[in-house]
Design an enzyme around this catalytic site. Sequence first.
Site, PDB file in Angstrom:
ATOM      1  N   ASP A  80       0.861  -1.197   0.000  1.00  0.00           N
ATOM      2  CA  ASP A  80       0.000   0.000   0.000  1.00  0.00           C
ATOM      3  C   ASP A  80       0.888   1.235   0.000  1.00  0.00           C
ATOM      4  OD1 ASP A  80      -2.018   2.058   0.776  1.00  0.00           O
ATOM      5  OD2 ASP A  80      -3.281   0.326   1.203  1.00  0.00           O
TER       6      ASP A  80
ATOM      7  N   SER B 155     -16.938  -3.595  -9.324  1.00  0.00           N
ATOM      8  CA  SER B 155     -17.989  -2.802  -8.699  1.00  0.00           C
ATOM      9  C   SER B 155     -19.300  -2.966  -9.455  1.00  0.00           C
ATOM     10  CB  SER B 155     -17.557  -1.334  -8.746  1.00  0.00           C
ATOM     11  OG  SER B 155     -18.644  -0.491  -8.492  1.00  0.00           O
TER      12      SER B 155
ATOM     13  N   TYR C 260     -13.732   6.557 -13.267  1.00  0.00           N
ATOM     14  CA  TYR C 260     -13.577   5.522 -12.234  1.00  0.00           C
ATOM     15  C   TYR C 260     -14.267   4.230 -12.697  1.00  0.00           C
ATOM     16  CZ  TYR C 260     -14.626   2.691  -8.145  1.00  0.00           C
ATOM     17  OH  TYR C 260     -14.755   1.624  -7.282  1.00  0.00           O
TER      18      TYR C 260
ATOM     19  N   LYS D 169     -12.910   0.123 -13.839  1.00  0.00           N
ATOM     20  CA  LYS D 169     -13.387  -1.187 -13.373  1.00  0.00           C
ATOM     21  C   LYS D 169     -13.726  -2.082 -14.574  1.00  0.00           C
ATOM     22  CE  LYS D 169     -12.700  -0.428  -9.111  1.00  0.00           C
ATOM     23  NZ  LYS D 169     -11.512  -1.031  -8.505  1.00  0.00           N
TER      24      LYS D 169
HETATM   25  P1  NAD Z   1      -9.715   2.593   0.185  1.00  0.00           P
HETATM   26  O1  NAD Z   1      -9.338   3.877  -0.455  1.00  0.00           O
HETATM   27  O2  NAD Z   1     -10.048   2.596   1.636  1.00  0.00           O
HETATM   28  O3  NAD Z   1      -8.558   1.506  -0.041  1.00  0.00           O
HETATM   29  C1  NAD Z   1      -7.757   1.499  -1.181  1.00  0.00           C
HETATM   30  C2  NAD Z   1      -6.309   1.384  -0.719  1.00  0.00           C
HETATM   31  O4  NAD Z   1      -5.456   1.340  -1.861  1.00  0.00           O
HETATM   32  C3  NAD Z   1      -5.851   2.568   0.129  1.00  0.00           C
HETATM   33  O5  NAD Z   1      -5.230   2.084   1.301  1.00  0.00           O
HETATM   34  C4  NAD Z   1      -4.855   3.321  -0.761  1.00  0.00           C
HETATM   35  O6  NAD Z   1      -3.838   3.937  -0.007  1.00  0.00           O
HETATM   36  C5  NAD Z   1      -4.341   2.192  -1.616  1.00  0.00           C
HETATM   37  N1  NAD Z   1      -3.843   2.594  -2.933  1.00  0.00           N
HETATM   38  C6  NAD Z   1      -4.460   3.334  -3.888  1.00  0.00           C
HETATM   39  N2  NAD Z   1      -3.685   3.458  -4.969  1.00  0.00           N
HETATM   40  C7  NAD Z   1      -2.545   2.777  -4.705  1.00  0.00           C
HETATM   41  C8  NAD Z   1      -1.343   2.531  -5.427  1.00  0.00           C
HETATM   42  N3  NAD Z   1      -1.156   3.038  -6.635  1.00  0.00           N
HETATM   43  N4  NAD Z   1      -0.385   1.784  -4.855  1.00  0.00           N
HETATM   44  C9  NAD Z   1      -0.541   1.259  -3.608  1.00  0.00           C
HETATM   45  N5  NAD Z   1      -1.651   1.468  -2.877  1.00  0.00           N
HETATM   46  C10 NAD Z   1      -2.631   2.203  -3.427  1.00  0.00           C
HETATM   47  O7  NAD Z   1     -10.921   1.973  -0.678  1.00  0.00           O
HETATM   48  P2  NAD Z   1     -11.854   0.720  -0.400  1.00  0.00           P
HETATM   49  O8  NAD Z   1     -13.229   1.216  -0.175  1.00  0.00           O
HETATM   50  O9  NAD Z   1     -11.233  -0.185   0.573  1.00  0.00           O
HETATM   51  O10 NAD Z   1     -11.847   0.060  -1.852  1.00  0.00           O
HETATM   52  C11 NAD Z   1     -11.052  -1.056  -2.167  1.00  0.00           C
HETATM   53  C12 NAD Z   1     -11.335  -1.471  -3.594  1.00  0.00           C
HETATM   54  O11 NAD Z   1     -12.716  -1.782  -3.739  1.00  0.00           O
HETATM   55  C13 NAD Z   1     -11.035  -0.399  -4.654  1.00  0.00           C
HETATM   56  O12 NAD Z   1     -10.516  -1.039  -5.787  1.00  0.00           O
HETATM   57  C14 NAD Z   1     -12.396   0.176  -4.946  1.00  0.00           C
HETATM   58  O13 NAD Z   1     -12.453   0.737  -6.229  1.00  0.00           O
HETATM   59  C15 NAD Z   1     -13.268  -1.060  -4.836  1.00  0.00           C
HETATM   60  N6  NAD Z   1     -14.680  -0.769  -4.563  1.00  0.00           N
HETATM   61  C16 NAD Z   1     -15.018  -0.041  -3.451  1.00  0.00           C
HETATM   62  C17 NAD Z   1     -16.355   0.269  -3.215  1.00  0.00           C
HETATM   63  C18 NAD Z   1     -16.753   1.090  -2.009  1.00  0.00           C
HETATM   64  O14 NAD Z   1     -17.860   1.597  -1.997  1.00  0.00           O
HETATM   65  N7  NAD Z   1     -15.907   1.242  -0.998  1.00  0.00           N
HETATM   66  C19 NAD Z   1     -17.362  -0.194  -4.086  1.00  0.00           C
HETATM   67  C20 NAD Z   1     -16.983  -0.957  -5.193  1.00  0.00           C
HETATM   68  C21 NAD Z   1     -15.642  -1.244  -5.420  1.00  0.00           C
HETATM   69  N1  UFG Z   2     -26.649   9.900  -1.073  1.00  0.00           N
HETATM   70  C1  UFG Z   2     -27.350  10.947  -0.499  1.00  0.00           C
HETATM   71  N2  UFG Z   2     -26.631  11.884   0.190  1.00  0.00           N
HETATM   72  C2  UFG Z   2     -25.282  11.820   0.340  1.00  0.00           C
HETATM   73  C3  UFG Z   2     -24.589  10.735  -0.256  1.00  0.00           C
HETATM   74  C4  UFG Z   2     -25.300   9.800  -0.964  1.00  0.00           C
HETATM   75  O1  UFG Z   2     -28.563  11.047  -0.620  1.00  0.00           O
HETATM   76  O2  UFG Z   2     -24.704  12.709   0.967  1.00  0.00           O
HETATM   77  C5  UFG Z   2     -27.404   8.893  -1.807  1.00  0.00           C
HETATM   78  C6  UFG Z   2     -27.002   8.815  -3.274  1.00  0.00           C
HETATM   79  O3  UFG Z   2     -27.754   9.733  -4.028  1.00  0.00           O
HETATM   80  C7  UFG Z   2     -27.331   7.350  -3.590  1.00  0.00           C
HETATM   81  C8  UFG Z   2     -27.112   6.622  -2.257  1.00  0.00           C
HETATM   82  O4  UFG Z   2     -27.106   7.635  -1.271  1.00  0.00           O
HETATM   83  O5  UFG Z   2     -28.685   7.260  -3.918  1.00  0.00           O
HETATM   84  C9  UFG Z   2     -25.790   5.885  -2.225  1.00  0.00           C
HETATM   85  O6  UFG Z   2     -24.741   6.777  -2.586  1.00  0.00           O
HETATM   86  P1  UFG Z   2     -23.209   6.426  -2.364  1.00  0.00           P
HETATM   87  O7  UFG Z   2     -22.410   7.570  -2.856  1.00  0.00           O
HETATM   88  O8  UFG Z   2     -22.994   5.981  -0.957  1.00  0.00           O
HETATM   89  O9  UFG Z   2     -23.004   5.134  -3.256  1.00  0.00           O
HETATM   90  P2  UFG Z   2     -23.180   4.951  -4.843  1.00  0.00           P
HETATM   91  O10 UFG Z   2     -24.140   3.830  -5.014  1.00  0.00           O
HETATM   92  O11 UFG Z   2     -23.447   6.199  -5.531  1.00  0.00           O
HETATM   93  O12 UFG Z   2     -21.683   4.538  -5.253  1.00  0.00           O
HETATM   94  C10 UFG Z   2     -21.013   3.444  -4.653  1.00  0.00           C
HETATM   95  C11 UFG Z   2     -19.509   3.682  -4.671  1.00  0.00           C
HETATM   96  C12 UFG Z   2     -18.992   3.696  -6.074  1.00  0.00           C
HETATM   97  C13 UFG Z   2     -19.431   2.495  -6.813  1.00  0.00           C
HETATM   98  C14 UFG Z   2     -20.928   2.351  -6.717  1.00  0.00           C
HETATM   99  C15 UFG Z   2     -21.407   1.072  -7.334  1.00  0.00           C
HETATM  100  O13 UFG Z   2     -19.196   4.901  -4.066  1.00  0.00           O
HETATM  101  O14 UFG Z   2     -17.591   3.662  -6.025  1.00  0.00           O
HETATM  102  O15 UFG Z   2     -21.319   2.304  -5.351  1.00  0.00           O
HETATM  103  O16 UFG Z   2     -20.748   0.013  -6.740  1.00  0.00           O
HETATM  104  F1  UFG Z   2     -19.079   2.603  -8.112  1.00  0.00           F
END
Ligand code: NAD
Ligand code: UFG
Length: 340
Positions: free
Chosen positions: A33, A127, A152, A156
């Site tokens: 990381d 995602s 973004y 994916k």
């Molecule tokens: P996060 O930001 O908490 O974790 C990602 C980690 O990757 C961080 O610790 C960051 O420092 C590290 N990182 C980023 N770029 C890097 C690089 N170039 N080299 C080394 N480390 C690097 O995010 P998360 O919520 O834990 O997400 C993890 C994965 O899941 C991501 O690929 C994200 O796109 C995917 N994902 C997350 C969500 C969500 O809602 N959290 C939804 C769908 C997919």
């Molecule tokens: N929302 C609000 N107020 C806020 C934030 C969000 O009303 O302040 C609503 C949004 O409009 C949406 C729902 O809450 O209807 C969920 O929103 P999030 O931003 O929490 O999540 P999304 O579904 O938009 O997106 C998430 C991740 C993306 C990922 C996507 C699909 O953030 O990275 O799910 O996996 F691509």
Amino acid sequence: MTQKIIVSGGAGYIGSHTAVALQNAGFEVVVFDNLSNSKSDSLDGVMRITGVRPLFEQIDCTDTNAMRDAFARHRDAVGVIHFAALKAVGESVEKPLMYYRNNLGGLINILDAMAEFNVNNIVFSSSATVYGVPEKLPATEETPLQPATSPYGSTKVMGENIIRDTVQAKPNMRAVLLRYFNPIGAHPSGEIGELPNGIPNNLMPYITQTAAGIREHLNVFGDDYDTPDGFCVRDYIDVNDLAAAHVAALRHMLGGAQGVNVFNLGTGRGTSVMELIRAFESATGVKVPYKIAPRRAGDVPAIWADATKAERVLGWRATTALTDTLASAWRWQQKVSEKN
Ligand code: NAD
Ligand code: UFG
């Protein structure tokens, strides 16, 4: 013999919970990381929960030489879980090249190093965003993908394709693509959780920060959607359940599953924004002041998962009650607030 797993992005939100699940399942974890969106404190949290601090390499996945050197030090690894990515949808629209370089450059380096050091199993964080606005709900793994609505999201879709092409070209290689729906919550111990940078974009941390008084009110984006109560619907999955699915996916590959396998990771249940607010209030007894605001550009009105394939093939399903997930999110928020 203990099997070693490289967890890129393992200091982050989902990665740290997965490190706990892996260690509890008997795997050895090495985290790669660059701490661009996390702190190494999360690894101390993992240690307090499991008794073991994961090995840690502070490196950037986009640094080809550093990646090769790190793989050389961990050539005994049997697999990689690749979480490392930037994930802010809005930021990706403003800085697309940063997102392509980081998310795809990092992935390509990982795949190159895997080939060089004969590490043949990869789990990739995809995602639900790849489904865009699905024609039919719930979304199954066969639901046609839609053109991505942000750079973004493109990373994916492209990441999935890069992995498919690589596995096609290298018969020894196997991959699992995990399409997460909306991960929320924290470890029940309160030792690890989500640490959003600045003002949260996502609903759950916005709710907990509003409940904690850090934000004055929550803006609810849109109340006039064509959904049962007019609010957007998502499939909120507990992060610990999500972490457990990674262990199941690894075991599936290490057990001999060939090629590329795709799984939705959700609960199979849709919850509206207003339902989530109300559920949080009743789980915690804390009010969440909110205002109805205009729709947020790019929001999908409703999406939830058909996650039956993961249950059938991996023997995994989400089991945590929403009330417990919301209580864990609140416990974590209170702990973070205490520290600051
Ligand atoms: P996060 O930001 O908490 O974790 C990602 C980690 O990757 C961080 O610790 C960051 O420092 C590290 N990182 C980023 N770029 C890097 C690089 N170039 N080299 C080394 N480390 C690097 O995010 P998360 O919520 O834990 O997400 C993890 C994965 O899941 C991501 O690929 C994200 O796109 C995917 N994902 C997350 C969500 C969500 O809602 N959290 C939804 C769908 C997919
Ligand atoms: N929302 C609000 N107020 C806020 C934030 C969000 O009303 O302040 C609503 C949004 O409009 C949406 C729902 O809450 O209807 C969920 O929103 P999030 O931003 O929490 O999540 P999304 O579904 O938009 O997106 C998430 C991740 C993306 C990922 C996507 C699909 O953030 O990275 O799910 O996996 F691509």
